[in-house]
Design an enzyme around this catalytic site. Structure first.
Site: not given
Ligand code: GFB
Length: 316
Positions: A11, A17, A108-110, A137, A141, A164, A180, A203, A270
């Site tokens: 990766g 990676g 992953s922390s999830c 996911y 993991k 992580p 993310h 969001w 959320d």
């Molecule tokens: O980073 P994120 O997509 O992942 O979202 P998670 C974190 C928080 O940010 C959530 C908010 O509460 C989202 O609703 N958020 C606000 C947004 N605006 C935005 C936006 O424009 N885009 C995104 N993406 N989020 C992931 C897991 O969870 O974290 C994976 O789904 C993985 O499995 C990763 O573990 C590290 O932290 O919620």
């Protein structure tokens, strides 16, 4: 790990990676084996077998994975479980068959329960239900961790697993739907500034708390553990500090220099209310994160602006 040891970074084009590869090269490791996904599809069992039999890597960093933000995890649920289970199963099993000396698996922390006590210690794994948006996911993991532990128990393999927290840094994905939160917000604020848009949509409610680690710190930790840690028990890697999504948005807004409004779209999920790792285990082993969030976010905003080939978006 000798400087000329054969090291496979799986990766190497992804954010994690590529950071591990940069870190290894900086330390003088000179026999790094890489393959693009076009050259070697890690989901292809026969191709992975042939690669390991031909190349015979001595050490493996397993940083290849299908990853994404909350929307991608929730939408491409089948791909997230299939791709990740297949990639890690192929690489771990062929590492065993071909005598790899040590493997570092990236989790992953999830993987921890949605409502785990905060900060989350390694011991809370499998003590409660997972966050539904990223369950496929997380299950993949968790299977990777258990596979490393099983291969250690049955075959004595030295395969370690690190967990992580949310990562950011160079080579991140900036897709508005699938990224993310941190890169997605950098892009949204950047484009809103350039296009003169009056508001940026965030969001969810803005109240979830997240911890962010710069990927260069993660790469540093991965090498540190490769060199200094020999147990199948998982290790958290993070900063030990978190903030709300609202505060993250305000920080990015400041770094980009956007003066419009923030609007929260509560139709979007959320996810987990809080996801802060307890990092006392890795701290006690002698490792600590070094890059502060503001410093890291400024650097990434600057890099993003440069990549968009537009000037005038200097941090601060
Ligand atoms: O980073 P994120 O997509 O992942 O979202 P998670 C974190 C928080 O940010 C959530 C908010 O509460 C989202 O609703 N958020 C606000 C947004 N605006 C935005 C936006 O424009 N885009 C995104 N993406 N989020 C992931 C897991 O969870 O974290 C994976 O789904 C993985 O499995 C990763 O573990 C590290 O932290 O919620």
């Amino acid at each position: 790990m000798e400087k000329n040891a054969k090291i496979f970074v799986a990766g190497h084009r992804g954010m994690v990676g590529s950071a591990i590869k940069r870190r290894l090269e900086k330390e003088g490791y000179n026999n790094i084996v890489i393959r693009t996904s076009k050259e070697l599809d890690l989901r292809d069992q026969a191709a992975v077998r042939e690669f390991f039999e031909t190349e015979k890597p001595e050490y493996v960093f397993l940083a290849a994975a299908k990853v994404g933000g909350i929307h991608a995890n929730n939408t491409y649920r089948a791909e997230f479980i299939y791709d990740n289970i297949t990639i890690q199963s192929n690489v771990i099993h062929q590492s065993y068959l071909n005598g790899v000396k040590k493997l570092v698996f990236l989790g992953s922390s999830c993987i921890y329960p949605k409502f785990a006590p905060q900060p989350m210690k390694e011991e809370v794994l499998l003590t409660g239900a997972l966050e539904p948006t990223n369950e496929p996911y997380a299950i993949a993991k968790i299977a990777g961790i258990k596979m490393c532990q099983a291969y250690h128990a049955q075959y004595g393999c030295n395969y370690i697993s690190l967990m992580p927290t949310n990562l950011y840094g160079p080579n991140d994905n900036y897709d508005l739907q699938n990224a993310h939160v941190l890169p997605a917000l950098i892009r949204k604020f950047y484009e809103a500034k350039v296009e003169g848009k009056p508001y940026v949509e965030i969001w969810g409610t803005g109240s979830p708390r997240r911890e962010f680690l710069h990927v260069d710190d993660l790469a540093d930790a991965a090498l540190f553990l490769m060199l200094n840690y020999d147990s199948p028990e998982i290790v958290n890697v993070g900063t030990g500090e978190d903030l709300t999504i609202r505060d993250l948005a305000l920080l990015i807004q400041k770094c980009i220099g956007y003066t419009g409004e923030l609007r929260f779209n509560t139709d979007k999920p959320d996810g987990t209310p809080r996801k802060l790792l307890d990092v006392s285990k890795i701290n006690n082993l002698g490792w600590k994160a070094r890059i502060g969030l503001e410093e890291g976010v400024r650097a990434v905003c600057r890099e993003y602006a440069q990549q968009r080939k537009l000037s005038g978006v200097e941090a601060g």
